[in-house]
Design an enzyme around this catalytic site. Structure first.
Site, PDB file in Angstrom:
ATOM      1  CG  ASP A 254      -1.812  -1.294   0.891  1.00 49.66           C
ATOM      2  OD1 ASP A 254      -1.793  -1.681  -0.052  1.00 49.66           O
ATOM      3  OD2 ASP A 254      -2.349  -2.206   1.973  1.00 49.66           O
ATOM      4  CB  SER A 293       4.156   1.647   8.585  1.00 47.16           C
ATOM      5  OG  SER A 293       3.003   1.475   7.990  1.00 47.16           O
TER       6      SER A 293
HETATM    7  O1  RIB Z   1      -1.990  -4.615   2.651  1.00 46.89           O
HETATM    8  C1  RIB Z   1      -2.322  -4.196   3.893  1.00 46.89           C
HETATM    9  C2  RIB Z   1      -3.832  -4.519   4.437  1.00 46.89           C
HETATM   10  O2  RIB Z   1      -4.431  -5.172   3.973  1.00 46.89           O
HETATM   11  C3  RIB Z   1      -4.341  -4.422   5.605  1.00 46.89           C
HETATM   12  O3  RIB Z   1      -4.207  -3.454   6.052  1.00 46.89           O
HETATM   13  C4  RIB Z   1      -5.716  -5.056   5.625  1.00 46.89           C
HETATM   14  O4  RIB Z   1      -6.582  -4.427   6.608  1.00 46.89           O
HETATM   15  C5  RIB Z   1      -5.447  -5.438   3.850  1.00 46.89           C
HETATM   16  O5  RIB Z   1      -6.877  -4.940   3.840  1.00 46.89           O
END
Ligand code: RIB
Length: 308
Positions: A254, A293
């Site tokens: 992410d 983070s």
């Molecule tokens: O990519 C990590 C995320 O995947 C986590 O925050 C969890 O909630 C899942 O959706």
């Protein structure tokens, strides 16, 4: 210049357990720690992009409960503009996250709750916002038809489109053809193409398969090996950018996607945007949690300047 980033996706509360290993069926084991915090891929990417200097709108669904309050507080802190459909008939979801103590690696179960009910109408109601974006990004934690429709609207409006195909799922070919960029990790690239991705050479083969299905550029994230970029004109392997000891990798993908989107929206060329995404992820893995983070723009720029 169009500089807004519109993100469609899921918020959930992350319930993160650190332990030596996962329990077997029927077994109870003692963990070493527990943390409750904000998560969900779309929300995490929104936080990452906003912290990295982007003007972010996040489209999602929430219940009316304390986890929804956590979502709104998280976005307010990061500067994310919420585009929320409230769903009183459902609940704000949660994710079980197992973190292996020795490595910081993770395994996740997510129950999206209200966000699992994001509909095509939720998306069509925001067609102006999506089509007018500089960059549109979505993932696959909410229903596929909503992601597909949003990509159609974004493409028709002239936004640059990014699909982060996580979690792995079968994707209709006509949906892949709407993506300027696709950003799978190794296992997601294998899930879509059937090609096992263990090396940079495997990533090149998987990228070719993705380009053959109509995506503009394939960016395969390779963990500690960085990211592999290929479009019709260029191929670049961007090495990982390290910022310290790895504590937790859950938010790395992410962080990469949010950082990549923020740089692209500011006018960076795609390779520089991949480098920026790698630096964002490199810092995020040195900290616990997912959304908490995500680094600031100043931290990312300092890390990139260090490596020059
Ligand atoms: O990519 C990590 C995320 O995947 C986590 O925050 C969890 O909630 C899942 O959706």
């Amino acid at each position: 210049m169009r500089d807004t980033i519109v993100i469609l996706g899921v918020f959930v509360a992350d319930t993160a357990y650190r332990a030596e290993r996962q329990p077997r069926m029927g077994e109870t084991i003692l963990g070493n720690s527990f943390v409750l915090g904000p998560g969900g891929k779309g929300s995490n990417q929104s936080v990452a992009a906003a912290m990295a200097g982007g003007r972010v709108h996040f489209i999602t669904r929430l219940g009316r409960d304390p986890f929804a309050d956590m979502a709104r507080a998280t976005w307010a802190r990061a500067g994310v503009n919420p585009e929320v459909t409230e769903d009183p008939d459902s609940y704000t979801g949660a994710a079980y996250i197992f973190i292996e103590d020795a490595t910081g690696n993770n395994a996740i179960i997510i129950s999206p709750g209200a966000a699992g009910r994001i509909s095509v109408s939720d998306v069509e109601e925001r067609a102006g916002l999506i089509g007018g974006a500089g960059v549109f990004i979505t993932q696959l934690e909410q229903p596929m038809p909503a992601a597909h429709r949003a990509l159609e609207i974004a493409r028709a409006g002239g936004a640059r489109t990014i699909l982060n195909p996580a979690p792995a799922a079968e994707i209709p070919p006509e949906m892949l053809a709407l993506c300027d960029f696709i950003t799978p990790n190794e296992s997601e690239a294998e899930g879509i193409t059937g090609i096992e991705v263990k090396t940079v050479e495997d990533a090149a083969r998987a990228a070719d398969a993705l380009l053959a299905q109509g995506v503009g550029a394939a960016i395969i994230t390779l963990g500690e090996k960085g990211a592999f970029y290929r479009d019709a004109h260029q191929t670049v392997h961007v090495p990982a950018i390290t910022a310290g000891k790895v504590v937790e990798t859950t938010g790395a993908g992410d962080a990469f996607n949010g950082g990549f989107a923020a740089a692209l929206a500011r006018g960076a060329d795609p390779i520089d945007a991949v480098r920026f995404g790698c630096a964002t992820a490199g810092i995020s893995v040195t900290r616990p949690g997912t959304a908490p983070s995500m680094p600031s723009l100043a931290e990312i720029e300092a890390l990139l300047a260090d490596g020059e």
